[in-house]
Design a protein around this motif. Structure first.
Motif, PDB file in Angstrom:
ATOM      1  N   MET A 138      76.490  48.938   4.784  1.00  0.00           N
ATOM      2  CA  MET A 138      77.070  49.817   3.769  1.00  0.00           C
ATOM      3  C   MET A 138      76.287  51.118   3.614  1.00  0.00           C
ATOM      4  SD  MET A 138      78.207  47.070   0.820  1.00  0.00           S
ATOM      5  CE  MET A 138      76.555  46.407   0.597  1.00  0.00           C
ATOM      6  N   LEU A 139      75.177  51.209   4.320  1.00  0.00           N
ATOM      7  CA  LEU A 139      74.338  52.401   4.244  1.00  0.00           C
ATOM      8  C   LEU A 139      74.602  53.303   5.461  1.00  0.00           C
ATOM      9  CD1 LEU A 139      71.005  50.703   3.117  1.00  0.00           C
ATOM     10  CD2 LEU A 139      72.675  51.896   1.684  1.00  0.00           C
ATOM     11  N   PRO A 140      74.221  54.562   5.375  1.00  0.00           N
ATOM     12  CA  PRO A 140      74.517  55.504   6.484  1.00  0.00           C
ATOM     13  C   PRO A 140      73.590  55.339   7.672  1.00  0.00           C
ATOM     14  CG  PRO A 140      73.349  56.645   4.752  1.00  0.00           C
ATOM     15  CD  PRO A 140      73.612  55.257   4.224  1.00  0.00           C
ATOM     16  N   TYR A 141      73.531  54.118   8.204  1.00  0.00           N
ATOM     17  CA  TYR A 141      72.749  53.871   9.414  1.00  0.00           C
ATOM     18  C   TYR A 141      73.691  53.421  10.514  1.00  0.00           C
ATOM     19  CZ  TYR A 141      68.785  53.743   6.177  1.00  0.00           C
ATOM     20  OH  TYR A 141      67.867  54.060   5.236  1.00  0.00           O
ATOM     21  N   SER A 142      73.534  53.990  11.684  1.00  0.00           N
ATOM     22  CA  SER A 142      74.369  53.586  12.807  1.00  0.00           C
ATOM     23  C   SER A 142      73.923  52.219  13.319  1.00  0.00           C
ATOM     24  CB  SER A 142      74.284  54.617  13.934  1.00  0.00           C
ATOM     25  OG  SER A 142      72.973  54.661  14.470  1.00  0.00           O
ATOM     26  N   ALA A 202      63.490  55.373   8.193  1.00  0.00           N
ATOM     27  CA  ALA A 202      63.586  54.670   6.910  1.00  0.00           C
ATOM     28  C   ALA A 202      63.633  53.158   7.116  1.00  0.00           C
ATOM     29  CB  ALA A 202      64.835  55.136   6.154  1.00  0.00           C
ATOM     30  N   LEU A 203      64.327  52.712   8.153  1.00  0.00           N
ATOM     31  CA  LEU A 203      64.400  51.277   8.441  1.00  0.00           C
ATOM     32  C   LEU A 203      63.023  50.735   8.836  1.00  0.00           C
ATOM     33  CD1 LEU A 203      67.749  51.164  10.471  1.00  0.00           C
ATOM     34  CD2 LEU A 203      67.363  50.321   8.143  1.00  0.00           C
ATOM     35  N   LEU A 204      62.286  51.494   9.628  1.00  0.00           N
ATOM     36  CA  LEU A 204      60.945  51.068  10.007  1.00  0.00           C
ATOM     37  C   LEU A 204      60.014  51.040   8.795  1.00  0.00           C
ATOM     38  CD1 LEU A 204      60.491  53.032  13.352  1.00  0.00           C
ATOM     39  CD2 LEU A 204      60.702  50.554  13.098  1.00  0.00           C
ATOM     40  N   PHE A 249      57.876  47.855   7.292  1.00  0.00           N
ATOM     41  CA  PHE A 249      56.441  47.872   7.037  1.00  0.00           C
ATOM     42  C   PHE A 249      56.137  47.472   5.592  1.00  0.00           C
ATOM     43  CE2 PHE A 249      56.115  50.580  10.878  1.00  0.00           C
ATOM     44  CZ  PHE A 249      55.102  49.883  11.516  1.00  0.00           C
ATOM     45  N   TYR A 250      57.000  47.889   4.647  1.00  0.00           N
ATOM     46  CA  TYR A 250      56.803  47.478   3.260  1.00  0.00           C
ATOM     47  C   TYR A 250      57.018  45.974   3.109  1.00  0.00           C
ATOM     48  CZ  TYR A 250      56.392  52.169   1.276  1.00  0.00           C
ATOM     49  OH  TYR A 250      55.944  53.419   0.950  1.00  0.00           O
ATOM     50  N   VAL A 251      58.019  45.448   3.800  1.00  0.00           N
ATOM     51  CA  VAL A 251      58.306  44.012   3.735  1.00  0.00           C
ATOM     52  C   VAL A 251      57.172  43.196   4.335  1.00  0.00           C
ATOM     53  CG1 VAL A 251      59.816  42.196   4.655  1.00  0.00           C
ATOM     54  CG2 VAL A 251      60.809  44.264   3.657  1.00  0.00           C
ATOM     55  N   LEU A 252      56.614  43.713   5.426  1.00  0.00           N
ATOM     56  CA  LEU A 252      55.600  42.966   6.169  1.00  0.00           C
ATOM     57  C   LEU A 252      54.167  43.305   5.761  1.00  0.00           C
ATOM     58  CD1 LEU A 252      57.155  43.289   9.740  1.00  0.00           C
ATOM     59  CD2 LEU A 252      57.189  41.260   8.274  1.00  0.00           C
ATOM     60  N   MET A 267      67.838  49.401  17.337  1.00  0.00           N
ATOM     61  CA  MET A 267      66.671  49.996  17.982  1.00  0.00           C
ATOM     62  C   MET A 267      65.432  49.915  17.099  1.00  0.00           C
ATOM     63  SD  MET A 267      67.168  50.811  21.048  1.00  0.00           S
ATOM     64  CE  MET A 267      65.576  51.619  21.216  1.00  0.00           C
ATOM     65  N   SER A 268      65.621  49.889  15.779  1.00  0.00           N
ATOM     66  CA  SER A 268      64.458  49.786  14.895  1.00  0.00           C
ATOM     67  C   SER A 268      63.696  48.490  15.134  1.00  0.00           C
ATOM     68  CB  SER A 268      64.894  49.883  13.428  1.00  0.00           C
ATOM     69  OG  SER A 268      65.692  48.764  13.060  1.00  0.00           O
ATOM     70  N   ARG A 269      64.410  47.429  15.558  1.00  0.00           N
ATOM     71  CA  ARG A 269      63.747  46.154  15.855  1.00  0.00           C
ATOM     72  C   ARG A 269      62.858  46.278  17.092  1.00  0.00           C
ATOM     73  NH1 ARG A 269      64.146  44.521  11.013  1.00  0.00           N
ATOM     74  NH2 ARG A 269      66.239  44.029  10.287  1.00  0.00           N
ATOM     75  N   TYR A 270      63.383  46.929  18.101  1.00  0.00           N
ATOM     76  CA  TYR A 270      62.593  47.112  19.321  1.00  0.00           C
ATOM     77  C   TYR A 270      61.402  48.028  19.072  1.00  0.00           C
ATOM     78  CZ  TYR A 270      66.332  44.858  21.966  1.00  0.00           C
ATOM     79  OH  TYR A 270      67.237  43.944  22.450  1.00  0.00           O
ATOM     80  N   VAL A 271      61.631  49.116  18.355  1.00  0.00           N
ATOM     81  CA  VAL A 271      60.543  50.055  18.084  1.00  0.00           C
ATOM     82  C   VAL A 271      59.452  49.372  17.266  1.00  0.00           C
ATOM     83  CG1 VAL A 271      59.933  52.215  16.914  1.00  0.00           C
ATOM     84  CG2 VAL A 271      62.041  52.067  18.255  1.00  0.00           C
ATOM     85  N   LEU A 272      59.847  48.531  16.307  1.00  0.00           N
ATOM     86  CA  LEU A 272      58.870  47.792  15.506  1.00  0.00           C
ATOM     87  C   LEU A 272      57.995  46.921  16.405  1.00  0.00           C
ATOM     88  CD1 LEU A 272      57.903  47.051  12.598  1.00  0.00           C
ATOM     89  CD2 LEU A 272      59.526  45.142  12.700  1.00  0.00           C
TER      90      LEU A 272
END
Length: 202
Positions: free
Chosen positions: A64-68, A3-5, A9-12, A74-79
């Motif tokens: 505040m969201l259910p993301y660790s 979901a973070l990725l 992608f929507y932002v970019l 890691m989503s930054r690196y994967v992106l």
């Protein structure tokens, strides 16, 4: 993390058109240094996503969201890895088409995949450098980091084009495992460091 990725992608998505055009333009030119620059260029993309998140306070809202914390970092690196690999795929496809049309191709000449491998490693090294500094300094204070990253990208492309023109491939072959190990070590150090900085910014 998916979901973070997807959010990134929507932002970019508007910037992705510019990114695709730049990489494609650099990819079709039969010049090694431009092709290599196109591959390394993918490592800069997470900077735009992180800068937008910090300006819009999304990095605070995410907590505040259910993301660790691990998923957020890691989503930054994967992106970055996705864009680096996508850049490499575009360049290889473009140069492959050129070679089939009997047009001189940089990657399908004397030093093909070896130099592409070096470009991938340098892209990972720049990503490992950029993300912790961005998390530590923030979007505004990290403008110098953006300038440094740009300089390193161009310097890397120049150095790699020099390798491509080298007469002897022995030094290049010896450097490949060293560069791969450096990229792995840098990434292994960068991820926990980024996680530490991310948690300190609570």
């Amino acid at each position: 993390m998916k979901a973070l990725l997807l959010k990134d992608f929507y932002v970019l998505r508007k910037q992705m058109w510019v990114y695709a055009i730049i990489v494609l333009a650099w990819g079709v030119v039969p010049q090694a240094w431009l092709n290599l620059l196109a591959v390394v260029y993918g490592s800069i993309i997470p900077y735009s996503a992180m800068a937008y998140d910090q300006r819009s306070r999304w990095d605070k809202f995410t907590r505040m969201l259910p993301y660790s914390d691990q998923a957020a970092v890691m989503s930054r690196y994967v992106l970055g890895w996705i864009f680096i690999l996508a850049s490499a795929a575009i360049v290889m496809l473009s140069q492959g088409i050129l070679s089939q049309l009997s047009i001189p191709s940089a990657f399908f000449s004397a030093l093909p995949l070896r130099i592409l491998f070096v470009a991938l490693c340098i892209g990972c090294l720049l990503l490992a450098l950029n993300i912790p500094l961005m998390l530590r300094l923030g979007a505004e204070k990290a403008r110098l980091v953006s300038a440094l990253t740009t300089f390193l990208v161009f310097a890397s492309a120049g150095a790699l084009s020099g390798l491509a023109d080298a007469e002897s491939t022995a030094p290049v072959m010896l450097a490949l495992p060293v560069l791969a190990v450096l990229a792995i070590i840098a990434t292994a150090v960068s991820i926990p460091l980024s996680l530490k900085f991310y948690r300190e910014n609570r």
